[in-house]
Motif scaffolding. Structure first.
Motif, short mmCIF file in Angstrom:
data_model
loop_
_atom_site.label_atom_id
_atom_site.label_comp_id
_atom_site.label_asym_id
_atom_site.label_seq_id
_atom_site.Cartn_x
_atom_site.Cartn_y
_atom_site.Cartn_z
N LEU A 64 0.73 -1.18 0.05
CA LEU A 64 -0.08 -0.09 0.04
C LEU A 64 0.95 1.13 0.01
O LEU A 64 1.66 1.36 0.71
N ASN A 65 0.62 2.33 -0.93
CA ASN A 65 1.36 3.56 -1.15
C ASN A 65 0.57 4.60 -0.36
O ASN A 65 1.27 5.29 0.30
N HIS A 66 -0.59 4.79 -0.47
CA HIS A 66 -1.50 6.05 -0.06
C HIS A 66 -2.72 5.73 -0.12
O HIS A 66 -3.27 4.70 -0.89
N THR A 67 -3.64 6.31 0.73
CA THR A 67 -5.15 6.14 0.61
C THR A 67 -5.53 7.69 0.76
O THR A 67 -4.89 8.30 1.62
N ILE A 68 -6.54 7.94 0.29
CA ILE A 68 -7.51 9.24 0.31
C ILE A 68 -8.23 9.05 1.66
O ILE A 68 -8.99 8.24 1.61
N VAL A 69 -8.32 9.91 2.46
CA VAL A 69 -9.12 10.18 3.54
C VAL A 69 -10.01 11.31 3.41
O VAL A 69 -9.70 12.66 3.50
N HIS A 70 -11.32 11.25 3.15
CA HIS A 70 -12.10 12.26 3.10
C HIS A 70 -12.44 12.94 4.42
O HIS A 70 -12.72 12.26 5.50
N SER A 71 -12.32 14.30 4.54
CA SER A 71 -12.69 14.99 5.92
C SER A 71 -13.44 16.06 5.47
O SER A 71 -13.63 16.75 4.43
N ARG A 72 -13.77 16.70 6.80
CA ARG A 72 -14.51 18.07 6.82
C ARG A 72 -13.54 19.03 6.33
O ARG A 72 -13.77 20.13 5.87
N ASN A 127 6.04 3.23 7.78
CA ASN A 127 6.15 2.29 6.67
C ASN A 127 5.90 2.91 5.35
O ASN A 127 6.08 1.99 4.49
N GLY A 128 6.00 4.11 5.22
CA GLY A 128 5.95 4.88 3.99
C GLY A 128 4.66 4.96 3.36
O GLY A 128 4.58 5.67 2.50
N VAL A 129 3.60 4.78 4.02
CA VAL A 129 2.24 4.61 3.52
C VAL A 129 1.69 6.00 3.96
O VAL A 129 2.00 6.29 5.10
N THR A 130 1.12 6.97 2.86
CA THR A 130 0.59 8.41 3.37
C THR A 130 -1.01 8.07 3.31
O THR A 130 -1.64 7.66 2.67
N PHE A 169 -3.64 1.65 13.49
CA PHE A 169 -2.22 1.91 13.48
C PHE A 169 -1.40 1.01 14.50
O PHE A 169 -1.79 0.98 15.61
N LEU A 170 -0.52 0.16 14.03
CA LEU A 170 0.24 -0.81 14.92
C LEU A 170 1.26 0.11 15.58
O LEU A 170 2.05 0.82 14.54
N VAL A 171 1.56 0.35 16.74
CA VAL A 171 2.47 1.21 17.44
C VAL A 171 3.32 0.50 18.50
O VAL A 171 2.91 -0.59 19.02
N SER A 172 4.26 0.95 18.79
CA SER A 172 5.20 0.11 19.94
C SER A 172 4.62 0.55 21.25
O SER A 172 3.65 1.49 21.37
N GLU A 173 5.11 -0.12 22.29
CA GLU A 173 4.62 0.33 23.61
C GLU A 173 4.89 1.50 24.03
O GLU A 173 3.84 2.41 24.57
#
Length: 133
Positions: A5-13, A44-47, A66-70
């Protein structure tokens, strides 16, 4: 080349507000606006390219995990609490003010300014410790 996956568009107000919200909670940077998009790049470079919906256009609520560290979880969760952002242990919002401990990790759900369901987790779903560890 493997598929990723490179990017995805997130529609927002409001693309700037939503990008800034996500970047702040996750400790990321808001990228340079280009055209109608305000990007936030993950580790991981995904926008996630935030775009402002047309006036009156409904926004289909999506879920972004979102997978994050502790340590990243602690920092993000502290920001969520400090800002008074409501959060839940589950996607159905039946356990308010709680975090979950699924798969031996921690997770929490919260909403962005446009109503998208955001989730931070410290273990991927189905995670099992290696028996040798």
């Amino acid at each position: 080349m493997s598929v990723s996956l490179n990017h995805t568009i997130v529609h927002s107000r409001n693309n700037r507000e939503s990008a800034a919200f996500l970047a702040d909670v996750l400790g990321l940077e808001v990228g340079t606006e280009w055209g109608p998009f305000v990007p936030v790049e993950t580790g991981n470079g995904v926008t996630l390219d935030f775009a402002t919906a047309a006036p009156g256009e409904p926004i289909t609520v999506q879920h972004y995990a979102f997978l994050v560290s502790e340590a990243e979880f602690d920092a993000s969760f502290a920001k969520i609490e400090a800002a008074g952002i409501p959060y839940w242990a589950d996607p159905y919002q039946k356990h308010p003010g709680e975090i979950n401990h699924n798969d031996g990790g921690r997770g929490v759900y919260f909403l962005d300014p446009s109503g998208h369901a955001l989730e931070i987790i410290t273990r991927p779903y189905g995670y099992q410790e290696d028996a040798a560890e």
